[in-house]
Design a protein around this motif. Structure first.
Motif, PDB file in Angstrom:
ATOM      1  N   ARG A   8      42.228  58.639 116.634  1.00  8.88           N
ATOM      2  CA  ARG A   8      43.266  59.091 117.607  1.00  8.88           C
ATOM      3  C   ARG A   8      43.260  60.405 117.741  1.00  8.88           C
ATOM      4  O   ARG A   8      42.602  61.152 116.955  1.00  8.88           O
ATOM      5  CB  ARG A   8      44.589  58.264 117.038  1.00  8.88           C
ATOM      6  N   LYS A   9      44.296  60.952 118.883  1.00 14.66           N
ATOM      7  CA  LYS A   9      44.736  62.282 118.954  1.00 14.66           C
ATOM      8  C   LYS A   9      45.809  62.529 117.848  1.00 14.66           C
ATOM      9  O   LYS A   9      46.586  61.789 117.506  1.00 14.66           O
ATOM     10  CB  LYS A   9      45.206  62.474 120.210  1.00 14.66           C
TER      11      LYS A   9
ATOM     12  N   ASN B  69      46.322  70.455 130.923  1.00 11.02           N
ATOM     13  CA  ASN B  69      44.976  69.986 131.528  1.00 11.02           C
ATOM     14  C   ASN B  69      43.910  70.069 130.408  1.00 11.02           C
ATOM     15  O   ASN B  69      42.939  69.051 130.280  1.00 11.02           O
ATOM     16  CB  ASN B  69      44.742  70.100 132.649  1.00 11.02           C
ATOM     17  N   ASP B  70      43.871  71.244 129.784  1.00 11.41           N
ATOM     18  CA  ASP B  70      42.379  71.685 129.095  1.00 11.41           C
ATOM     19  C   ASP B  70      42.793  71.001 127.729  1.00 11.41           C
ATOM     20  O   ASP B  70      41.782  70.452 127.116  1.00 11.41           O
ATOM     21  CB  ASP B  70      42.814  73.107 129.039  1.00 11.41           C
TER      22      ASP B  70
ATOM     23  N   ILE C 143      50.946  60.975 128.014  1.00  6.55           N
ATOM     24  CA  ILE C 143      49.679  60.750 128.642  1.00  6.55           C
ATOM     25  C   ILE C 143      48.660  59.790 127.724  1.00  6.55           C
ATOM     26  O   ILE C 143      48.130  58.778 128.261  1.00  6.55           O
ATOM     27  CB  ILE C 143      49.009  62.265 128.717  1.00  6.55           C
ATOM     28  N   HIS C 144      49.020  59.975 126.398  1.00 14.08           N
ATOM     29  CA  HIS C 144      48.272  58.991 125.597  1.00 14.08           C
ATOM     30  C   HIS C 144      49.230  58.279 124.703  1.00 14.08           C
ATOM     31  O   HIS C 144      50.285  58.613 124.150  1.00 14.08           O
ATOM     32  CB  HIS C 144      47.452  59.895 124.466  1.00 14.08           C
TER      33      HIS C 144
ATOM     34  N   LYS D 292      44.580  68.222 126.935  1.00 12.52           N
ATOM     35  CA  LYS D 292      45.135  66.665 126.695  1.00 12.52           C
ATOM     36  C   LYS D 292      44.039  65.742 126.234  1.00 12.52           C
ATOM     37  O   LYS D 292      44.193  64.702 125.712  1.00 12.52           O
ATOM     38  CB  LYS D 292      45.426  66.165 127.990  1.00 12.52           C
ATOM     39  N   GLU D 293      42.539  66.209 126.394  1.00 10.52           N
ATOM     40  CA  GLU D 293      41.719  65.181 125.825  1.00 10.52           C
ATOM     41  C   GLU D 293      40.937  65.742 124.621  1.00 10.52           C
ATOM     42  O   GLU D 293      40.395  65.055 124.129  1.00 10.52           O
ATOM     43  CB  GLU D 293      40.636  65.078 127.080  1.00 10.52           C
ATOM     44  N   THR D 294      41.554  66.675 123.981  1.00 12.09           N
ATOM     45  CA  THR D 294      41.041  67.291 122.848  1.00 12.09           C
ATOM     46  C   THR D 294      41.703  66.466 121.630  1.00 12.09           C
ATOM     47  O   THR D 294      42.728  66.229 121.829  1.00 12.09           O
ATOM     48  CB  THR D 294      41.604  68.816 122.739  1.00 12.09           C
ATOM     49  N   GLN D 295      40.703  66.189 120.796  1.00 11.40           N
ATOM     50  CA  GLN D 295      41.384  65.198 119.620  1.00 11.40           C
ATOM     51  C   GLN D 295      42.458  65.774 118.828  1.00 11.40           C
ATOM     52  O   GLN D 295      43.319  65.094 118.479  1.00 11.40           O
ATOM     53  CB  GLN D 295      40.105  64.835 118.836  1.00 11.40           C
TER      54      GLN D 295
END
Length: 301
Positions: free
Chosen positions: A235-236, A55-56, A88-89, A58-61
């Protein structure tokens, strides 16, 4: 040259797989207090669940996940993380230390499903370059191919670092010098002290000049940082590299951040029973310490 390459890469393996050597701090804890599979927060030292970590991050690049190259459990952790982030992405990529960036056309063909495994290994020259048994990485590459995830080679051609360690950057011929990163940072005192401490513990004939050796290490760090910056494209990216390249963030992560400003997290993979400094990573994932017996090539890295 082959003798020099083997000697240089053996010492690099000692440096970047050892991770913990020569470092001490009041934040060091004993990982045997926690079971295999435990994930510790580098910020607090407290255990967190896999889902809490996910959760921490998953949005970090950029997500860096380390490894001891011969530990198959580490590669299973990496494969799980890639699979879950990809769920997720839609638009993620994976950057890998294991492959030099001049092999990008081959990697592109793998990611689009154009190559069989045998053709891929031949065209990527896996056993001439990385040399570790591909079985250790097969699950990762299978996910990349199945999910059509683009993978980027981050490294410099593998014949170049031994030449730098032998004669310094200034000794490179033009055909080798053209592969160097545009900028190389030699100014990080903590990184230098870490590398020098391990260098003094492992003398190898022909590698007596620490300045040359340190030039080679920094070239290795900065080429990967530059490759990340070149291929991030908004992108990630999940970056797979040896623990020593992400430890304390002074290897690749900080150098990539200087180029991109992109937020990142690091996941350091520690063997059970080893001393762990909480500064090694944002997360410390405890695994089995035993290396995989498949790796009959490990003395070459």
């Amino acid at each position: 040259m082959r003798k020099y390459l083997i000697s240089f890469l053996l010492l690099v393996t000692i440096v970047f797989q050892s991770g913990c050597a020569g470092l001490s701090d009041k934040s060091i804890l004993k990982s045997q207090k926690h079971g295999i599979g435990t994930i510790l927060s580098g910020k607090t030292g407290a255990p967190v669940t896999y889902q809490e970590m996910l959760n921490d991050i998953k949005e970090t690049q950029i997500i860096y996940i380390g490894e001891v190259h011969t530990n198959i459990t580490h590669h299973k952790f990496q494969a799980r993380l890639i699979d879950d982030i990809a769920a997720i992405h839609d638009d993620i990529s994976v950057g890998m230390e294991m492959i030099a960036r001049n092999y990008q056309p081959v990697l592109d063909k793998w990611s689009t499903g154009e190559l069989s495994e045998s053709s891929f290994l031949e065209m990527i020259h896996w056993y001439a370059n990385w040399r570790y048994d591909f079985e250790l990485y097969r699950e990762i590459f299978s996910i990349l191919k199945k999910k059509r995830i683009r993978v980027f080679g981050l490294n410099i051609p593998f014949h170049i670092p031994p030449k730098i360690a032998t004669g310094g950057i200034g000794s490179l011929l033009p055909e080798d010098a053209k592969h160097l990163p545009e900028t190389i940072n030699f100014s990080d005192k903590e990184h230098r002290a870490y590398i020098e401490g391990i260098f003094k513990m492992h003398k190898i004939k022909g590698r007596e000049n620490f300045e040359y050796f340190y030039q080679a290490q920094c070239t290795w760090e900065d080429i990967m940082a530059e490759s990340i910056a070149m291929n991030l494209a908004g992108r990630k990216m999940i970056v797979i590299a040896g623990n020593g390249h992400i430890l304390k963030k002074f290897g690749v992560p900080n150098r990539a951040f200087a180029r991109t400003g992109a937020p990142f997290r690091t996941i350091y993979l520690s063997g059970s029973g080893k001393d762990v400094d909480l500064s090694y990573g944002d997360y410390i994932w405890i695994s089995e310490s035993k290396s995989n017996s498949l790796d009959h090539h490990k003395t070459f890295r």
